[in-house]
Design a protein around this motif. Structure first.
Motif, mmCIF file in Angstrom:
data_model
loop_
_atom_site.group_PDB
_atom_site.id
_atom_site.type_symbol
_atom_site.label_atom_id
_atom_site.label_comp_id
_atom_site.label_asym_id
_atom_site.label_seq_id
_atom_site.Cartn_x
_atom_site.Cartn_y
_atom_site.Cartn_z
ATOM 1 N N UNK A 63 0.808 -1.221 0.000
ATOM 2 C CA UNK A 63 0.000 0.000 0.000
ATOM 3 C C UNK A 63 0.843 1.274 0.000
ATOM 4 N N UNK A 64 2.134 1.154 0.266
ATOM 5 C CA UNK A 64 3.085 2.272 0.316
ATOM 6 C C UNK A 64 2.898 3.153 1.546
ATOM 7 N N UNK A 65 1.655 3.386 1.932
ATOM 8 C CA UNK A 65 1.390 4.194 3.123
ATOM 9 C C UNK A 65 0.150 3.648 3.807
ATOM 10 N N UNK A 78 6.346 2.800 3.378
ATOM 11 C CA UNK A 78 7.315 1.797 2.953
ATOM 12 C C UNK A 78 7.740 2.157 1.534
ATOM 13 N N UNK A 81 8.911 -0.417 -2.741
ATOM 14 C CA UNK A 81 8.440 -0.642 -4.115
ATOM 15 C C UNK A 81 8.720 0.530 -5.045
ATOM 16 N N UNK A 82 9.109 1.659 -4.477
ATOM 17 C CA UNK A 82 9.281 2.835 -5.341
ATOM 18 C C UNK A 82 10.543 2.702 -6.185
ATOM 19 N N UNK A 86 11.069 10.661 -7.501
ATOM 20 C CA UNK A 86 9.963 11.479 -8.012
ATOM 21 C C UNK A 86 8.593 10.853 -7.699
ATOM 22 N N UNK A 87 8.584 9.545 -7.484
ATOM 23 C CA UNK A 87 7.316 8.902 -7.146
ATOM 24 C C UNK A 87 6.827 9.276 -5.751
ATOM 25 N N UNK A 89 6.326 12.193 -4.733
ATOM 26 C CA UNK A 89 5.282 13.207 -4.960
ATOM 27 C C UNK A 89 3.941 12.514 -5.179
ATOM 28 N N UNK A 90 3.980 11.430 -5.963
ATOM 29 C CA UNK A 90 2.740 10.734 -6.320
ATOM 30 C C UNK A 90 2.019 10.182 -5.106
ATOM 31 N N UNK A 91 2.772 9.780 -4.097
ATOM 32 C CA UNK A 91 2.100 9.158 -2.956
ATOM 33 C C UNK A 91 1.865 10.161 -1.823
ATOM 34 N N UNK B 170 -5.156 1.022 -5.835
ATOM 35 C CA UNK B 170 -3.702 0.861 -5.725
ATOM 36 C C UNK B 170 -3.037 1.145 -7.057
ATOM 37 N N UNK B 204 5.166 7.279 -14.398
ATOM 38 C CA UNK B 204 5.343 6.908 -12.996
ATOM 39 C C UNK B 204 4.644 5.584 -12.741
ATOM 40 N N UNK B 206 3.501 4.360 -10.091
ATOM 41 C CA UNK B 206 2.594 4.202 -8.975
ATOM 42 C C UNK B 206 1.679 5.407 -8.771
ATOM 43 N N UNK B 207 0.439 5.077 -8.453
ATOM 44 C CA UNK B 207 -0.470 5.953 -7.748
ATOM 45 C C UNK B 207 -1.031 7.128 -8.508
ATOM 46 N N UNK B 208 -1.185 8.236 -7.799
ATOM 47 C CA UNK B 208 -2.198 9.196 -8.223
ATOM 48 C C UNK B 208 -1.962 9.803 -9.597
ATOM 49 N N UNK B 209 -0.716 10.114 -9.936
ATOM 50 C CA UNK B 209 -0.534 10.772 -11.226
ATOM 51 C C UNK B 209 -0.926 9.840 -12.362
ATOM 52 N N UNK B 244 -4.472 3.123 -1.073
ATOM 53 C CA UNK B 244 -3.585 4.275 -0.964
ATOM 54 C C UNK B 244 -4.405 5.540 -1.175
ATOM 55 N N UNK B 246 -3.882 8.624 -2.017
ATOM 56 C CA UNK B 246 -3.677 9.394 -3.240
ATOM 57 C C UNK B 246 -4.259 8.712 -4.460
ATOM 58 N N UNK B 337 11.362 -8.119 -8.870
ATOM 59 C CA UNK B 337 10.199 -7.740 -8.070
ATOM 60 C C UNK B 337 9.208 -7.046 -8.983
#
Lengths: 160, 497
Positions: A63-65, A78, A81-82, A86-87, A89-91, B170, B204, B206-209, B244, B246, B337
């Motif tokens: 879940x990253x957070x 955590x 996985x990043x 720059x990622x 910012x995304x989380x 996610x 990116x 992961x996630x929001x963007x 998550x 975001x 991974x």
């Protein structure tokens, strides 16, 4: 400032986290470093217990957070996985660590320069069997204060 | 339970429930005065033997229905009766020309506020000290347009509802259109491959963007593939948690925007509930009592389903999720991974008894599991072999690790089935793809005569069809979201949405 202490079991690692909890203030950042299986999540589980968190605290790798309401909100990151800084910012990393809670960041040493000036870095190394050596580095006035207070309570209770 | 208009002879029973429900109750004369007025609708809900269990009334003026009173007998609160009464009153209100409903509720009455919120009402204001006896504040709440909600409920009950669902909890951005909770008209999941093609470069991970860039295209594609327009849909559904924050907020904000502009009801779905519903999509005969084993990169839990929509988490991981443990061990072995699937393929050629890894928690007297100790045992084994200068027998390590994980999952699931008298087991989440786990679980359950239901692969990983499937039941039951709703990152199963 670098100091270290040793725990001899998962229970001791958790207890060390629980002893840190009452010293924390909103905005505090603790980064955790150490290989897979070092016990980073266990330390945070202890902190959560000390903060009165009732949620189950599990690994946030996927879940990253994970956010846990407690005496202070506990932001459990955590970064495993990043792929790049720059990622972050995304989380919502930077907004979150400046928010109203305390942030614990597993794999917090992955991206140099992203931690705020005031922080504590706990580097956990596995010894034989269940033994773990926890090296504590701190930065900034608040970081140093928090690290010193934590080491004081750890010291006053024997080895964690 | 049935609902019918209130009559004069109901008033003594109603006044009795009223006195147990409010600090400032209406008296019998006040109820009597309501009877026979043309702008009112008063209804009572009765048990099969005709006893009054709840009641409520609305007054309609200038196109707005004012909910004047709604109460349920203490013994049957929480059974869905209040919700049914509210929607029956909404129907009466629409018949009297109302478009929306408004009400005041005591700020301290959490159960009532939560009922109205779960019917799509938003809090629009607060009247300080509104209740003279208690000094309590009143919250002023407004419904969304009633007609589309009633239409959606009727369509869902008839099995003909068209739902557009969005999932962004996610890594995956997904949308799906579904009819009647079972017929998938489209199921679009934006994969990393799509992104590289669509955006022609590094994106990116992961996630929001990523979600923000993808969501409009994914939703359009889902509508197009289904051959429907947004205005044909009865409702919008969206994952509101867990996940998550975001990532969730992108889906929730987009769904709210579409629901508002198209005037559609909005439904919030628990992501974990979605995974359970994925099993029912292709196994319509699946009926509670069910035990679900939910295993993915982020979750590992055992859930007892007493009836559809009612869940109890009866076991969980105390640390790492199963998928995460697979991925981390795979990385340790140099398989990359995420490497869970690679590890399980490698295990096929290995000896699962080669290395006696521990089976943590196998003997504990509960349904929880712990995987971090097993992960550490694998690490210690690998380090030991490396420092002794021996070559790692990767297939054997993979097979032995997989067997250790699986043994514990199967044993805890069997224990859960026995403890809760379940007749079926659902295996769901991304790790349900693991053939070894499927086989072992099937073997154990066959011996017990218990049915195992596993969703097809594309419905095991995150998708929006499962969200649409869960939304269908929520709509039938009249459970909606207001536009003030937010994502709930740590939403748990069994908590009201």
């Amino acid at each position: 400032m670098i100091s270290a202490f040793i725990t001899h079991s998962v229970v001791e690692t958790e207890r060390a986290g629980a002893l840190l909890a009452p010293l924390l203030r909103a905005g505090d950042v603790v980064a955790l470093a150490g290989d897979l299986g070092a016990g980073k999540t266990h330390l945070v589980q202890g902190v959560a217990r000390g903060l009165g968190v009732t949620d189950p605290v599990t690994s946030p790798t996927f879940n990253l957070l994970l956010v846990h309401p407690g005496a202070l909100p506990l932001y459990h990151f955590d970064l495993y996985r990043l792929e790049g800084a720059r990622e972050l910012e995304d989380i919502g990393f930077f907004e979150t660590i400046e928010a109203d809670g305390v942030s614990f960041i597993e794999w917090g040493d992955r991206f140099p320069g992203v931690l705020p000036h005031d922080h504590v870095l706990v580097s956990i190394a596995r010894g034989t069997d269940d033994e773990r050596r926890m090296a504590i580095e701190s930065s900034g006035a608040r970081g140093r204060e928090l690290a010193r207070q934590w080491l004081d309570v750890l010291g006053s209770r024997g080895r964690a | 339970m049935s609902v019918r208009p209130m009559t004069g002879s109901d008033i003594p029973a109603i006044a009795g429930i009223e006195r147990t429900s409010f600090d400032d109750p209406w008296n019998e004369a006040l109820f009597g005065d309501e009877l026979g007025r043309p702008d009112r609708s008063w209804l009572v809900a009765t048990s099969p033997d005709g006893r009054i269990q709840g009641y409520g009334g609305v007054m309609v003026t200038h196109g707005d229905a004012h909910l004047m009173d709604l109460a349920v007998e203490p013994g049957v609160r929480g059974s869905g009766l209040g919700r049914r009464l509210l929607w029956a009153l909404a129907e009466g209100s629409v018949a009297l020309g109302a478009r929306r409903m408004t009400l005041e509720v005591a700020a301290s009455n959490a159960a009532a506020v939560s009922l109205y919120e779960s019917c799509g009402f938003d809090i629009r204001g607060r009247r300080r000290g509104y209740y003279p006896r208690t000094g309590d504040d009143a919250l002023l709440m407004w419904s969304r347009p009633l007609g589309p909600h009633l239409d959606a409920m009727r369509a869902a009950v008839a099995g003909d509802d068209l739902v557009l669902a969005i999932e962004s909890s996610c890594d995956e951005t997904a949308a799906s259109v579904m009819r009647g909770g079972t017929e998938q008209l489209s199921n679009v999941v934006a994969s990393q491959v799509d992104f590289h093609a669509r955006f022609g470069g590094v994106v990116p991970e992961i996630a929001s963007r990523k979600h923000t860039e993808a969501i409009a295209g994914v939703v359009d594609e889902a509508l197009e593939a289904a051959g429907v327009r947004l205005s044909d849909c009865h409702a919008m559904a969206v994952t509101i948690g867990p996940g998550l924050v975001g990532a969730l907020v992108v889906g929730v904000a987009y769904a709210k925007g579409l629901a508002y502009t198209a005037g559609l009801p909005l439904v919030g779905v628990n992501h974990l509930e979605g995974h359970i519903y994925a099993a029912r999509l292709l196994d319509p005969g699946l009926e509670p009592p069910i035990v679900a084993l939910l295993v993915s990169g982020g979750h590992t839990m055992l859930v007892h389903i007493t009836e559809w929509g009612r869940y109890e988490t009866i076991g969980r991981t105390l640390d790492d999720a199963v998928g995460e443990a697979f991925d981390k061990v795979a990385k340790l072995l140099g398989l990359g991974y995420p490497g869970g699937p690679v590890l399980s393929r490698l295990a096929v050629d290995g000896d699962q008894q080669a290395i006696p890894f521990p089976r943590p928690m196998l003997r504990t007297d509960d349904l929880n599991v712990s995987l971090s100790g097993l992960k550490t045992a694998v690490i210690q084994y690998v380090e030991g072999e490396r420092s002794a200068g021996r070559a790692l027998r990767l297939p054997d390590i993979a097979a032995s690790f997989q067997a250790a994980v699986t043994d514990v999952q199967v044993a805890k699931t069997v224990r859960a089935v026995n403890e809760h008298g379940a007749r079926a087991v659902v295996l769901a989440g991304g790790v349900a793809a693991n053939p070894f786990l499927r086989e072992r679980l099937r073997g154990a359950l066959d011996d017990m005569g218990v049915r195992l239901s596993v969703p097809p692969m594309d419905l095991c990983t995150d998708n929006a069809a499962m969200i649409a499937a869960a939304a269908h039941d929520a709509i039938s039951a009249g459970r909606f979201l207001g536009l003030g709703a937010d994502a709930v990152p740590n939403l748990r199963l069994g908590h009201a949405v």
